[in-house]
Scaffold this motif. Structure first.
Motif, PDB file in Angstrom:
ATOM      1  N   VAL A 225      48.819  46.961 -73.258  1.00  0.00           N
ATOM      2  CA  VAL A 225      49.389  48.149 -73.883  1.00  0.00           C
ATOM      3  C   VAL A 225      50.340  48.746 -72.869  1.00  0.00           C
ATOM      4  N   LYS A 226      51.593  48.894 -73.255  1.00  0.00           N
ATOM      5  CA  LYS A 226      52.637  49.333 -72.323  1.00  0.00           C
ATOM      6  C   LYS A 226      53.247  50.636 -72.794  1.00  0.00           C
ATOM      7  N   HIS A 227      53.340  51.570 -71.884  1.00  0.00           N
ATOM      8  CA  HIS A 227      54.038  52.815 -72.182  1.00  0.00           C
ATOM      9  C   HIS A 227      55.465  52.687 -71.676  1.00  0.00           C
ATOM     10  N   SER A 228      56.408  53.134 -72.471  1.00  0.00           N
ATOM     11  CA  SER A 228      57.804  53.050 -72.070  1.00  0.00           C
ATOM     12  C   SER A 228      58.513  54.344 -72.435  1.00  0.00           C
ATOM     13  N   HIS A 229      59.496  54.677 -71.653  1.00  0.00           N
ATOM     14  CA  HIS A 229      60.329  55.834 -71.966  1.00  0.00           C
ATOM     15  C   HIS A 229      61.558  55.398 -72.765  1.00  0.00           C
ATOM     16  N   HIS A 230      61.705  54.080 -72.956  1.00  0.00           N
ATOM     17  CA  HIS A 230      62.839  53.565 -73.716  1.00  0.00           C
ATOM     18  C   HIS A 230      62.509  53.569 -75.197  1.00  0.00           C
ATOM     19  N   LYS A 231      63.471  53.873 -76.014  1.00  0.00           N
ATOM     20  CA  LYS A 231      63.284  53.971 -77.456  1.00  0.00           C
ATOM     21  C   LYS A 231      63.479  52.602 -78.097  1.00  0.00           C
ATOM     22  N   LEU A 232      62.510  52.187 -78.922  1.00  0.00           N
ATOM     23  CA  LEU A 232      62.640  50.953 -79.694  1.00  0.00           C
ATOM     24  C   LEU A 232      63.202  51.245 -81.076  1.00  0.00           C
ATOM     25  N   ASP A 233      62.830  52.378 -81.609  1.00  0.00           N
ATOM     26  CA  ASP A 233      63.182  52.777 -82.962  1.00  0.00           C
ATOM     27  C   ASP A 233      64.445  53.631 -82.888  1.00  0.00           C
ATOM     28  N   LEU A 234      65.599  52.974 -82.750  1.00  0.00           N
ATOM     29  CA  LEU A 234      66.851  53.668 -82.466  1.00  0.00           C
ATOM     30  C   LEU A 234      67.442  54.352 -83.694  1.00  0.00           C
ATOM     31  N   ALA A 235      68.030  55.516 -83.466  1.00  0.00           N
ATOM     32  CA  ALA A 235      68.676  56.269 -84.544  1.00  0.00           C
ATOM     33  C   ALA A 235      69.716  55.399 -85.241  1.00  0.00           C
ATOM     34  N   GLY A 236      69.703  55.430 -86.563  1.00  0.00           N
ATOM     35  CA  GLY A 236      70.662  54.674 -87.352  1.00  0.00           C
ATOM     36  C   GLY A 236      70.197  53.282 -87.716  1.00  0.00           C
ATOM     37  N   LYS A 237      69.213  52.738 -86.998  1.00  0.00           N
ATOM     38  CA  LYS A 237      68.697  51.409 -87.309  1.00  0.00           C
ATOM     39  C   LYS A 237      67.695  51.510 -88.459  1.00  0.00           C
ATOM     40  N   ASP A 238      67.429  50.376 -89.102  1.00  0.00           N
ATOM     41  CA  ASP A 238      66.590  50.369 -90.303  1.00  0.00           C
ATOM     42  C   ASP A 238      65.229  51.017 -90.091  1.00  0.00           C
ATOM     43  N   THR A 239      64.549  50.657 -88.998  1.00  0.00           N
ATOM     44  CA  THR A 239      63.198  51.200 -88.787  1.00  0.00           C
ATOM     45  C   THR A 239      63.240  52.728 -88.693  1.00  0.00           C
ATOM     46  N   HIS A 240      64.221  53.254 -88.014  1.00  0.00           N
ATOM     47  CA  HIS A 240      64.371  54.703 -87.879  1.00  0.00           C
ATOM     48  C   HIS A 240      64.670  55.336 -89.233  1.00  0.00           C
ATOM     49  N   ARG A 241      65.499  54.673 -90.017  1.00  0.00           N
ATOM     50  CA  ARG A 241      65.837  55.187 -91.349  1.00  0.00           C
ATOM     51  C   ARG A 241      64.605  55.205 -92.253  1.00  0.00           C
ATOM     52  N   TYR A 242      63.787  54.155 -92.183  1.00  0.00           N
ATOM     53  CA  TYR A 242      62.566  54.118 -92.994  1.00  0.00           C
ATOM     54  C   TYR A 242      61.622  55.246 -92.593  1.00  0.00           C
ATOM     55  N   ARG A 243      61.483  55.459 -91.274  1.00  0.00           N
ATOM     56  CA  ARG A 243      60.612  56.517 -90.764  1.00  0.00           C
ATOM     57  C   ARG A 243      61.090  57.879 -91.291  1.00  0.00           C
ATOM     58  N   ASN A 244      62.388  58.108 -91.214  1.00  0.00           N
ATOM     59  CA  ASN A 244      62.942  59.390 -91.665  1.00  0.00           C
ATOM     60  C   ASN A 244      62.785  59.610 -93.163  1.00  0.00           C
ATOM     61  N   CYS A 245      62.656  58.533 -93.925  1.00  0.00           N
ATOM     62  CA  CYS A 245      62.459  58.661 -95.372  1.00  0.00           C
ATOM     63  C   CYS A 245      60.989  58.758 -95.735  1.00  0.00           C
ATOM     64  N   GLY A 246      60.093  58.662 -94.752  1.00  0.00           N
ATOM     65  CA  GLY A 246      58.694  58.906 -95.010  1.00  0.00           C
ATOM     66  C   GLY A 246      57.750  57.725 -94.937  1.00  0.00           C
ATOM     67  N   SER A 247      58.206  56.559 -94.485  1.00  0.00           N
ATOM     68  CA  SER A 247      57.294  55.421 -94.384  1.00  0.00           C
ATOM     69  C   SER A 247      56.177  55.732 -93.390  1.00  0.00           C
ATOM     70  N   ASP A 248      54.945  55.439 -93.793  1.00  0.00           N
ATOM     71  CA  ASP A 248      53.800  55.678 -92.920  1.00  0.00           C
ATOM     72  C   ASP A 248      53.587  54.552 -91.933  1.00  0.00           C
ATOM     73  N   LEU A 249      53.955  53.341 -92.301  1.00  0.00           N
ATOM     74  CA  LEU A 249      53.856  52.166 -91.441  1.00  0.00           C
ATOM     75  C   LEU A 249      55.124  51.336 -91.598  1.00  0.00           C
ATOM     76  N   ILE A 250      55.581  50.791 -90.508  1.00  0.00           N
ATOM     77  CA  ILE A 250      56.733  49.889 -90.553  1.00  0.00           C
ATOM     78  C   ILE A 250      56.384  48.691 -89.680  1.00  0.00           C
ATOM     79  N   LEU A 251      56.367  47.519 -90.258  1.00  0.00           N
ATOM     80  CA  LEU A 251      56.122  46.297 -89.501  1.00  0.00           C
ATOM     81  C   LEU A 251      57.459  45.590 -89.363  1.00  0.00           C
ATOM     82  N   PHE A 252      57.904  45.426 -88.134  1.00  0.00           N
ATOM     83  CA  PHE A 252      59.191  44.806 -87.855  1.00  0.00           C
ATOM     84  C   PHE A 252      58.931  43.447 -87.229  1.00  0.00           C
ATOM     85  N   GLN A 253      59.526  42.418 -87.806  1.00  0.00           N
ATOM     86  CA  GLN A 253      59.373  41.084 -87.234  1.00  0.00           C
ATOM     87  C   GLN A 253      60.743  40.533 -86.874  1.00  0.00           C
ATOM     88  N   GLU A 254      60.823  40.059 -85.636  1.00  0.00           N
ATOM     89  CA  GLU A 254      62.045  39.449 -85.135  1.00  0.00           C
ATOM     90  C   GLU A 254      61.860  37.941 -85.189  1.00  0.00           C
TER      91      GLU A 254
END
Length: 169
Positions: free
Chosen positions: A36-65
């Protein structure tokens, strides 16, 4: 419950190197390990899909690369509350210096990497063992080990919730 070890220190003191050393050693004994790693860097960047889903109310977002890497965003859940559910024998935490969880080790400089690594490895070998529990499923006793991630997750969840018996109609 998994053995939890917490490695803290300032930036560039060798925390990641200590964890790499531990992983190489404990994997020889076939332990299942989570980091388990703590980071000060943002993974969920503004304007990207995951951030947009979060802002629209998604409770969970599973992102697969691609086919291998996955990230689970759970906006309303503090990540450390999930630790008790992880289906592993050992949990290594890097960072979160302001949190008191597991056995804590402080590293102050890269000169301490070997000493801290050896101390942690010795403590792991002395204190940790492969997870083996039992559940009764449909009246049959089933061995729960860290080799069966889903079953161990179920066992851990039941333990956290205080569930002793489950049945369905």
């Amino acid at each position: 419950m998994a053995c939890i070890f917490h490695i803290v220190g300032k930036k560039d003191t060798g925390k990641t190197s200590v964890i790499e050393n531990i992983l190489r050693e404990v994997k020889k004994d076939n332990f299942k390990v989570a980091v388990v790693k703590h980071s000060h860097h943002k993974l969920d960047l503004a304007g990207k899909d995951t951030h947009r889903y979060r802002n629209c109310g998604s409770d969970l977002i599973l992102f697969q690369e691609g086919e291998e890497e996955s990230v689970l965003f759970m906006p309303t859940v503090f990540s450390l509350t999930l630790i008790t559910l992880l289906p592993v024998d050992i949990i290594l935490i890097e960072g979160f210096s302001n949190v008191d969880i597991g056995k804590k080790y402080v590293i102050n400089s890269v000169n301490e990497i070997e000493a801290v690594s050896k101390q942690l490895i010795n403590d792991i070998k002395r204190e940790c063992q492969k997870t083996i529990r039992a559940l009764r499923l449909d009246g049959v006793k089933v061995e729960v080990t860290s080799d069966n991630a889903l079953l161990l997750t179920l066992y851990n969840l039941m333990k956290v919730l205080g569930v002793k018996n489950v049945s369905s109609d």
